[in-house]
Scaffold this active site. Sequence first.
Site, PDB file in Angstrom:
ATOM      1  N   VAL A   1       0.824  -1.289  -0.097  1.00  0.00           N
ATOM      2  CA  VAL A   1      -0.215   0.003   0.040  1.00  0.00           C
ATOM      3  C   VAL A   1       0.876   1.366  -0.060  1.00  0.00           C
ATOM      4  O   VAL A   1       0.420   2.436  -0.234  1.00  0.00           O
ATOM      5  CB  VAL A   1      -0.996  -0.147   1.240  1.00  0.00           C
ATOM      6  CG1 VAL A   1      -2.001  -1.348   1.192  1.00  0.00           C
ATOM      7  CG2 VAL A   1      -0.144  -0.005   2.465  1.00  0.00           C
ATOM      8  N   GLY A   2       2.097   0.898  -0.070  1.00  0.00           N
ATOM      9  CA  GLY A   2       3.174   2.153   0.264  1.00  0.00           C
ATOM     10  C   GLY A   2       3.844   2.837   1.442  1.00  0.00           C
ATOM     11  O   GLY A   2       4.325   3.641   1.412  1.00  0.00           O
ATOM     12  N   LYS A   3       4.176   1.680   2.309  1.00  0.00           N
ATOM     13  CA  LYS A   3       4.682   2.010   3.611  1.00  0.00           C
ATOM     14  C   LYS A   3       5.923   2.396   3.394  1.00  0.00           C
ATOM     15  O   LYS A   3       6.456   3.283   4.255  1.00  0.00           O
ATOM     16  CB  LYS A   3       4.435   0.638   4.372  1.00  0.00           C
ATOM     17  CG  LYS A   3       3.108   0.362   5.155  1.00  0.00           C
ATOM     18  CD  LYS A   3       3.283  -0.801   6.063  1.00  0.00           C
ATOM     19  CE  LYS A   3       3.969  -1.963   5.689  1.00  0.00           C
ATOM     20  NZ  LYS A   3       3.285  -2.738   4.498  1.00  0.00           N
ATOM     21  N   THR A   4       6.784   1.769   2.614  1.00  0.00           N
ATOM     22  CA  THR A   4       8.285   2.038   2.187  1.00  0.00           C
ATOM     23  C   THR A   4       8.483   3.380   1.730  1.00  0.00           C
ATOM     24  O   THR A   4       9.380   4.088   2.349  1.00  0.00           O
ATOM     25  CB  THR A   4       8.789   1.140   1.648  1.00  0.00           C
ATOM     26  OG1 THR A   4       8.670  -0.242   2.056  1.00  0.00           O
ATOM     27  CG2 THR A   4      10.317   1.323   1.193  1.00  0.00           C
TER      28      THR A   4
ATOM     29  N   LYS B   1      13.544  -1.211  10.248  1.00  0.00           N
ATOM     30  CA  LYS B   1      12.733  -2.313   9.838  1.00  0.00           C
ATOM     31  C   LYS B   1      12.884  -3.595  10.699  1.00  0.00           C
ATOM     32  O   LYS B   1      13.693  -4.433  10.311  1.00  0.00           O
ATOM     33  CB  LYS B   1      12.817  -2.813   8.187  1.00  0.00           C
ATOM     34  CG  LYS B   1      11.877  -3.887   7.762  1.00  0.00           C
ATOM     35  CD  LYS B   1      10.659  -3.185   7.052  1.00  0.00           C
ATOM     36  CE  LYS B   1       9.755  -4.385   6.473  1.00  0.00           C
ATOM     37  NZ  LYS B   1       8.732  -3.901   5.716  1.00  0.00           N
TER      38      LYS B   1
ATOM     39  N   ASP C   1      13.666  -3.123   2.132  1.00  0.00           N
ATOM     40  CA  ASP C   1      13.080  -2.106   2.444  1.00  0.00           C
ATOM     41  C   ASP C   1      14.125  -0.916   2.928  1.00  0.00           C
ATOM     42  O   ASP C   1      14.044   0.316   2.485  1.00  0.00           O
ATOM     43  CB  ASP C   1      12.126  -2.110   3.415  1.00  0.00           C
ATOM     44  CG  ASP C   1      10.909  -2.970   2.481  1.00  0.00           C
ATOM     45  OD1 ASP C   1      10.639  -2.874   1.459  1.00  0.00           O
ATOM     46  OD2 ASP C   1       9.919  -3.567   3.400  1.00  0.00           O
TER      47      ASP C   1
ATOM     48  N   GLU D   1       9.436   0.701  10.445  1.00  0.00           N
ATOM     49  CA  GLU D   1       8.321   0.252   9.449  1.00  0.00           C
ATOM     50  C   GLU D   1       7.956  -1.180   9.645  1.00  0.00           C
ATOM     51  O   GLU D   1       8.993  -2.194   9.862  1.00  0.00           O
ATOM     52  CB  GLU D   1       8.815   0.321   7.949  1.00  0.00           C
ATOM     53  CG  GLU D   1       7.912  -0.088   6.757  1.00  0.00           C
ATOM     54  CD  GLU D   1       8.614  -0.059   5.586  1.00  0.00           C
ATOM     55  OE1 GLU D   1       7.864  -0.682   4.518  1.00  0.00           O
ATOM     56  OE2 GLU D   1       9.650   0.306   5.283  1.00  0.00           O
ATOM     57  N   GLY D   2       6.597  -1.297   9.636  1.00  0.00           N
ATOM     58  CA  GLY D   2       6.152  -2.752  10.113  1.00  0.00           C
ATOM     59  C   GLY D   2       6.167  -3.601   8.762  1.00  0.00           C
ATOM     60  O   GLY D   2       6.469  -3.224   7.915  1.00  0.00           O
TER      61      GLY D   2
ATOM     62  N   GLY E   1       3.192  -5.659   6.393  1.00  0.00           N
ATOM     63  CA  GLY E   1       1.959  -5.821   6.153  1.00  0.00           C
ATOM     64  C   GLY E   1       1.058  -5.041   7.118  1.00  0.00           C
ATOM     65  O   GLY E   1       1.382  -3.872   7.369  1.00  0.00           O
TER      66      GLY E   1
END
Length: 202
Positions: A13-16, A32, A43, A99-100, A102
Amino acid sequence: MTTYFITGIGTDVGKTVASAIITEALKADYWKPIQAGDLDNCDTKKVKRLVSNTSSTFHDNSYALNTPMSPHAAADIDNITIGLEKIKPPKTKNNLVIEGAGGLLVPINSKNTVFDLIKPNYKVIVVSRHYLGSINHTLLTLNLLKEKGFEVSLIFSGNEYKTTEEIITKMTNINVIGRIAEEPYFDKNVVLEYADKFRDKL
């Protein structure tokens, strides 16, 4: 200093990119905890390529798994079990962006999910991207975090879908940092532009 945890309503969905923008905006460190698959282009390496400032430190993963799957399944393939006690935030005097993997309830082992990585003092930023079902996934994610007492903000990712964004905002009264548009590409200059745009809302 503040710790920001970046999560999404799902995968891809664009987290990175969002993490890179927040890291750049705050000149923060990046971490991460669990990387599953794509270790040659992970990432952390992606964010490092997108960040311009020289203050950010990029910390090593607690777990680097070989298969692009849910962390619990990727760990099983690698014949290990992910333990929360081994996932310790790096010591830093800087702001930290985490950053998680998923969404919130992605399992990391048979008892714990990504949600268990979020400490009470963290600020949480949810990345939402429009697709059929994304309103439900966004509301579930935001409401769970709010019920647990977290300070939560939202970033929309991708093309604008006005009715989707309006109903999410209206039903949650959430702080919306902004939207990351469907850009032709992301490089350091594009990330810098978004960092300047988002900084005051963090």
